[in-house]
Design a protein around this motif. Structure first.
Motif, short mmCIF file in Angstrom:
data_model
loop_
_atom_site.label_atom_id
_atom_site.label_comp_id
_atom_site.label_asym_id
_atom_site.label_seq_id
_atom_site.Cartn_x
_atom_site.Cartn_y
_atom_site.Cartn_z
N HIS A 80 44.85 144.23 -30.55
CA HIS A 80 43.64 143.59 -31.06
C HIS A 80 43.86 142.45 -32.05
O HIS A 80 42.93 141.68 -32.29
N ARG A 81 45.05 142.31 -32.58
CA ARG A 81 45.24 141.27 -33.60
C ARG A 81 46.32 140.26 -33.25
O ARG A 81 46.11 139.06 -33.39
N LEU A 82 47.48 140.72 -32.81
CA LEU A 82 48.54 139.78 -32.45
C LEU A 82 48.12 138.96 -31.23
O LEU A 82 47.62 139.50 -30.25
N HIS A 83 48.30 137.65 -31.29
CA HIS A 83 47.96 136.80 -30.15
C HIS A 83 48.78 135.52 -30.19
O HIS A 83 49.36 135.17 -31.22
N VAL A 84 48.83 134.84 -29.08
CA VAL A 84 49.55 133.58 -28.96
C VAL A 84 48.70 132.46 -29.56
O VAL A 84 47.49 132.40 -29.33
N GLY A 102 46.64 129.29 -30.14
CA GLY A 102 45.85 128.49 -29.21
C GLY A 102 44.91 129.30 -28.34
O GLY A 102 44.09 128.73 -27.62
N SER A 103 45.02 130.63 -28.41
CA SER A 103 44.18 131.47 -27.55
C SER A 103 42.89 131.88 -28.23
O SER A 103 42.04 132.51 -27.61
N ARG A 104 42.71 131.52 -29.49
CA ARG A 104 41.48 131.86 -30.21
C ARG A 104 40.98 130.64 -30.99
O ARG A 104 41.78 129.82 -31.45
N LEU A 105 39.66 130.56 -31.14
CA LEU A 105 39.08 129.43 -31.87
C LEU A 105 39.51 129.42 -33.31
O LEU A 105 39.61 128.36 -33.93
N SER A 106 39.79 130.58 -33.87
CA SER A 106 40.21 130.64 -35.27
C SER A 106 41.53 129.92 -35.50
O SER A 106 41.86 129.55 -36.63
N ASP A 107 42.29 129.69 -34.42
CA ASP A 107 43.56 128.97 -34.56
C ASP A 107 43.35 127.52 -34.96
O ASP A 107 44.28 126.84 -35.37
N LEU A 108 42.10 127.00 -34.79
CA LEU A 108 41.83 125.61 -35.18
C LEU A 108 41.90 125.45 -36.69
O LEU A 108 42.10 124.34 -37.20
N GLU A 109 41.71 126.55 -37.41
CA GLU A 109 41.83 126.51 -38.86
C GLU A 109 43.30 126.68 -39.23
O GLU A 109 43.77 127.76 -39.54
N LEU A 110 44.02 125.57 -39.18
CA LEU A 110 45.46 125.64 -39.40
C LEU A 110 45.76 126.00 -40.87
O LEU A 110 45.11 125.50 -41.78
N PRO A 111 46.74 126.86 -41.10
CA PRO A 111 47.06 127.24 -42.46
C PRO A 111 47.72 126.07 -43.19
O PRO A 111 48.42 125.25 -42.60
N GLU A 112 47.46 126.01 -44.48
CA GLU A 112 48.11 124.99 -45.29
C GLU A 112 49.59 125.31 -45.44
O GLU A 112 49.97 126.47 -45.51
N VAL A 113 50.39 124.26 -45.48
CA VAL A 113 51.82 124.46 -45.68
C VAL A 113 52.07 124.71 -47.16
O VAL A 113 51.66 123.92 -48.03
N LEU A 114 52.68 125.82 -47.47
CA LEU A 114 52.95 126.14 -48.86
C LEU A 114 54.19 125.41 -49.34
O LEU A 114 55.26 125.45 -48.68
N GLU A 115 54.08 124.75 -50.43
CA GLU A 115 55.22 124.06 -51.02
C GLU A 115 56.11 125.07 -51.73
O GLU A 115 55.64 125.93 -52.46
N THR A 116 57.37 124.96 -51.49
CA THR A 116 58.31 125.84 -52.17
C THR A 116 59.04 125.08 -53.25
O THR A 116 59.36 123.89 -53.10
N SER A 117 59.27 125.73 -54.34
CA SER A 117 59.96 125.07 -55.45
C SER A 117 61.43 124.99 -55.16
O SER A 117 62.02 125.87 -54.53
N ALA A 118 62.03 123.91 -55.63
CA ALA A 118 63.47 123.70 -55.39
C ALA A 118 64.28 124.67 -56.21
O ALA A 118 63.90 125.07 -57.30
#
Length: 334
Positions: free
Chosen positions: A312-316, A318-334
């Motif tokens: 019910h949760r794992l999916h590829v 592009g197969s769900r509309l919620s995938d259009l809300e791309l996650p922000e890239v988290l900046e990592t500290s050096a």
């Protein structure tokens, strides 16, 4: 009588109207052809329309699920069912014995039944009679399984939604051993209201189909004896294979079905010899199971939760509309 000058004026006007009508016709034909071409190249909207119709049909299915459990497992396996697939049924019941069982939503303590494997036949008989007495008019379909069965409820409802309610149905994993023919109780089996009524007639009859079935089959298995009662009522097994000849109800774990040869190395190898529905391609290996599989058996409480996540949760992507809300890239500290 129309004068020569008038005719000179009318002829060009008529020609103009005809040309205009011709152009409009050509544009209409062109638009229709364009629409058909677009439809042929982009059938997504047709697929979505059919999918939406199927969803509405599935959502109309009123399904009662009852789970065979006991005092020793209701708090572990029963709780796992309650936390995963169980609430997707329109009504969920846990049929158990003994008043000392922990509190659980939907728990029904059946009177005058024994515990352990020896009490399964009596428990099943009383459970079906309880369901008939209290819920026969409220639901259309009735599904029995064990507390270690994982069920994909939407796929179960999809199967039910394509069947006529007037005809009695009995669906599950088909087994045949000698003179005995039945559906696996662990894989779960499905009755509609018509079948439930006929089963109640048999269970409440003075002739007692459970007792006569035990003698006729020399068996004490719950699923075998319920099948015997249904057969006496002329409720025959209906194949539940999908359009590709693959199984929807599976009596073992996913790995024992999916891994070729794994079943033969276990105590369940007898299933390879007694599996009845020969229209199926196979019951082990990559072609064993429907893409719209309904159930697997011998699933531990932890595996119930794992399967539920995978289904019910794992999916590829592009197969769900919620995938259009791309996650922000988290900046990592050096």
């Amino acid at each position: 009588m129309i004068s020569y000058k008038a005719s000179v004026v009318l002829v060009p006007c008529a020609c103009g109207v005809l040309i205009l009508l011709l152009l409009l016709h050509l544009k209409t034909v062109k638009f229709k052809n364009f629409s058909l071409a677009v439809e042929a190249r982009n059938p997504e909207h047709l697929v979505m329309e059919r999918l939406e119709k199927a969803r509405r049909r599935v959502n109309r299915v009123k399904l009662l699920c009852w789970v065979m459990t006991g005092p020793d497992t209701i708090i572990t396996k029963g709780r796992a069912v309650l936390e995963t697939w169980g609430p997707q049924c329109n009504k969920l019941l846990f049929m158990t014995d003994g008043n000392d069982t922990p509190q659980m939503p939907g728990k029904v303590v059946l009177p005058h039944v024994g515990g352990g494997r020896g009490g399964l036949v009596g428990k099943s008989k009383e459970a079906w009679r309880y369901v008939y007495k209290h819920f026969r008019s409220d639901y259309d379909w009735f599904y029995k399984c064990d507390d270690d069965t994982y069920t994909v409820v939407q796929n179960l409802k999809l199967l039910a939604s394509g069947l006529q309610m007037a005809k009695p149905y009995y669906l599950g994993f088909h087994i045949n051993r000698g003179s005995a023919e039945w559906l696996s109780g662990g894989a779960g089996y499905l009755l509609n209201r018509a079948s439930l009524s006929l089963l109640e007639q048999q269970l409440s009859s003075p002739s007692n189909c459970i007792e006569s079935g035990s003698k006729a089959l020399n068996a004490s298995s719950e699923d075998m004896l319920i099948s015997y009662c249904l057969r006496r009522a002329n409720v025959l097994i209906t194949s539940s294979l999908d359009a590709h000849g693959k199984n929807r109800f599976l009596p073992l774990t996913p790995e024992l079905h999916l891994l070729k040869g794994a079943m033969a190395k276990t105590e369940y190898k007898w299933i390879l010899d007694v599996y009845s529905d020969r229209r199926s391609k196979q019951i082990e290996g990559s072609e064993c199971c429907s893409d719209l599989a309904i159930s697997f058996h011998y699933i531990t409480a932890d595996a119930q939760r794992t399967l539920h996540y995978l289904v019910h949760r794992l999916h590829v992507f592009g197969s769900r509309l919620s995938d259009l809300e791309l996650p922000e890239v988290l900046e990592t500290s050096a």
